[in-house]
Design a protein around this motif. Structure first.
Motif, PDB file in Angstrom:
ATOM      1  N   LEU A  71       0.832  -1.198   0.000  1.00 58.80           N
ATOM      2  CA  LEU A  71       0.000   0.000   0.000  1.00 58.80           C
ATOM      3  C   LEU A  71       0.866   1.247   0.000  1.00 58.80           C
ATOM      4  CD1 LEU A  71      -2.841  -1.062   2.435  1.00 58.80           C
ATOM      5  CD2 LEU A  71      -2.898  -0.959  -0.047  1.00 58.80           C
ATOM      6  N   GLY A  72       2.043   1.180   0.614  1.00 56.60           N
ATOM      7  CA  GLY A  72       2.976   2.299   0.564  1.00 56.60           C
ATOM      8  C   GLY A  72       3.429   2.571  -0.860  1.00 56.60           C
ATOM      9  N   TRP A  73       3.730   1.507  -1.587  1.00 59.25           N
ATOM     10  CA  TRP A  73       4.126   1.660  -2.992  1.00 59.25           C
ATOM     11  C   TRP A  73       2.979   2.180  -3.839  1.00 59.25           C
ATOM     12  CZ3 TRP A  73       8.754   2.139  -4.712  1.00 59.25           C
ATOM     13  CH2 TRP A  73       9.822   1.541  -4.046  1.00 59.25           C
ATOM     14  N   LEU A  74       1.774   1.730  -3.546  1.00 62.83           N
ATOM     15  CA  LEU A  74       0.605   2.205  -4.284  1.00 62.83           C
ATOM     16  C   LEU A  74       0.408   3.706  -4.059  1.00 62.83           C
ATOM     17  CD1 LEU A  74      -1.735   1.220  -6.084  1.00 62.83           C
ATOM     18  CD2 LEU A  74      -3.068   0.929  -4.004  1.00 62.83           C
ATOM     19  N   ALA A  75       0.624   4.162  -2.837  1.00 64.22           N
ATOM     20  CA  ALA A  75       0.523   5.593  -2.539  1.00 64.22           C
ATOM     21  C   ALA A  75       1.582   6.382  -3.309  1.00 64.22           C
ATOM     22  CB  ALA A  75       0.667   5.830  -1.042  1.00 64.22           C
ATOM     23  N   VAL A  76       2.782   5.853  -3.385  1.00 62.75           N
ATOM     24  CA  VAL A  76       3.847   6.522  -4.128  1.00 62.75           C
ATOM     25  C   VAL A  76       3.484   6.626  -5.606  1.00 62.75           C
ATOM     26  CG1 VAL A  76       6.239   6.270  -4.925  1.00 62.75           C
ATOM     27  CG2 VAL A  76       5.676   5.932  -2.526  1.00 62.75           C
ATOM     28  N   ILE A  77       2.907   5.581  -6.156  1.00 64.98           N
ATOM     29  CA  ILE A  77       2.514   5.600  -7.565  1.00 64.98           C
ATOM     30  C   ILE A  77       1.447   6.661  -7.810  1.00 64.98           C
ATOM     31  CG2 ILE A  77       1.322   4.268  -9.351  1.00 64.98           C
ATOM     32  CD1 ILE A  77       2.862   1.810  -8.273  1.00 64.98           C
ATOM     33  N   PHE A  78       0.413   6.693  -6.953  1.00 61.74           N
ATOM     34  CA  PHE A  78      -0.670   7.657  -7.156  1.00 61.74           C
ATOM     35  C   PHE A  78      -0.240   9.099  -6.888  1.00 61.74           C
ATOM     36  CE2 PHE A  78      -3.681   4.080  -6.899  1.00 61.74           C
ATOM     37  CZ  PHE A  78      -4.474   4.406  -7.986  1.00 61.74           C
ATOM     38  N   CYS A  79       0.644   9.305  -5.920  1.00 62.94           N
ATOM     39  CA  CYS A  79       1.015  10.672  -5.543  1.00 62.94           C
ATOM     40  C   CYS A  79       2.208  11.229  -6.313  1.00 62.94           C
ATOM     41  CB  CYS A  79       1.304  10.735  -4.052  1.00 62.94           C
ATOM     42  SG  CYS A  79      -0.146  10.455  -3.045  1.00 62.94           S
ATOM     43  N   TYR A  80       3.091  10.365  -6.782  1.00 65.55           N
ATOM     44  CA  TYR A  80       4.292  10.838  -7.456  1.00 65.55           C
ATOM     45  C   TYR A  80       4.450  10.285  -8.869  1.00 65.55           C
ATOM     46  CZ  TYR A  80       5.564  12.153  -2.705  1.00 65.55           C
ATOM     47  OH  TYR A  80       5.558  12.682  -1.448  1.00 65.55           O
ATOM     48  N   GLY A  81       4.261   8.985  -9.040  1.00 59.63           N
ATOM     49  CA  GLY A  81       4.504   8.352 -10.327  1.00 59.63           C
ATOM     50  C   GLY A  81       3.553   8.791 -11.426  1.00 59.63           C
ATOM     51  N   LEU A  82       2.263   8.679 -11.166  1.00 63.16           N
ATOM     52  CA  LEU A  82       1.278   9.056 -12.185  1.00 63.16           C
ATOM     53  C   LEU A  82       1.302  10.544 -12.515  1.00 63.16           C
ATOM     54  CD1 LEU A  82      -1.750   6.728 -11.350  1.00 63.16           C
ATOM     55  CD2 LEU A  82      -0.140   6.555 -13.235  1.00 63.16           C
ATOM     56  N   PRO A  83       1.427  11.441 -11.537  1.00 64.35           N
ATOM     57  CA  PRO A  83       1.542  12.863 -11.919  1.00 64.35           C
ATOM     58  C   PRO A  83       2.790  13.152 -12.757  1.00 64.35           C
ATOM     59  CG  PRO A  83       0.973  12.690  -9.614  1.00 64.35           C
ATOM     60  CD  PRO A  83       1.263  11.302 -10.096  1.00 64.35           C
ATOM     61  N   LEU A  84       3.904  12.504 -12.433  1.00 65.87           N
ATOM     62  CA  LEU A  84       5.118  12.698 -13.229  1.00 65.87           C
ATOM     63  C   LEU A  84       4.901  12.200 -14.657  1.00 65.87           C
ATOM     64  CD1 LEU A  84       8.126  13.459 -13.456  1.00 65.87           C
ATOM     65  CD2 LEU A  84       8.639  11.110 -12.762  1.00 65.87           C
ATOM     66  N   PHE A  85       4.322  11.014 -14.792  1.00 66.08           N
ATOM     67  CA  PHE A  85       4.037  10.479 -16.120  1.00 66.08           C
ATOM     68  C   PHE A  85       3.097  11.400 -16.882  1.00 66.08           C
ATOM     69  CE2 PHE A  85       1.169   8.067 -18.860  1.00 66.08           C
ATOM     70  CZ  PHE A  85       2.086   7.573 -19.779  1.00 66.08           C
ATOM     71  N   LEU A  86       2.065  11.901 -16.226  1.00 66.24           N
ATOM     72  CA  LEU A  86       1.088  12.782 -16.866  1.00 66.24           C
ATOM     73  C   LEU A  86       1.746  14.072 -17.344  1.00 66.24           C
ATOM     74  CD1 LEU A  86      -1.944  12.829 -17.467  1.00 66.24           C
ATOM     75  CD2 LEU A  86      -2.293  13.882 -15.239  1.00 66.24           C
TER      76      LEU A  86
END
Length: 137
Positions: A71-86
């Motif tokens: 769940l920690g990794w999922l939070a990182v993806i939603f808060c940092y990874g996806l916005p960076l990709f977008l």
């Protein structure tokens, strides 16, 4: 993977909910998830946790809060990874259509407004998804 654990102090109790305060610990530097959880930026963090038996806790009690590392990794993806990709995708698309760098940069930043708005709308989903386990010391 072992769960991410932090010592917390209960600030307030409500029916089926606890308000907890986590102080930054010296051991955070040795924690493998230190870069993910955001605790190193704040001296203390206050948040609410849903629990089925909040009656057995009192304000001032010390507890252990656990979170599944996935769940920690999922939070990182939603808060940092996806916005960076977008943002990078927006910069790429604007560049392909021959837009100026200033326009591309501003558009890449503005595209984050609806993204974080949709995250805000999904607050109930994330509150159910990110479950913390509260245990006594």
């Amino acid at each position: 993977m072992s769960p991410i654990k932090h010592k917390a102090q209960i600030v307030q109790t409500a029916p089926r909910e606890l308000t907890l305060k986590i102080a930054r610990q010296a051991a955070c530097g040795a924690c493998p998830a230190a870069g993910l959880c955001g605790m190193k930026e704040n001296k203390e963090q206050i948040f609410s946790v849903s629990v089925p038996d909040s009656e057995r806790y009192r304000a001032g009690d010390s507890v252990i809060v656990e979170l599944n590392p996935r769940l920690g990794w999922l939070a990182v993806i939603f808060c940092y990874g996806l916005p960076l990709f977008l943002m990078l995708f927006t910069l790429f698309v604007c560049g392909c259509f021959g837009k100026s760098e200033i326009f591309s940069g501003i558009t890449a930043i503005i595209i984050l407004i609806p993204y974080f708005f949709f995250l805000f709308l999904g607050k109930k989903y994330f509150k159910k998804k990110f479950t913390f386990i509260v245990t006594d010391k």
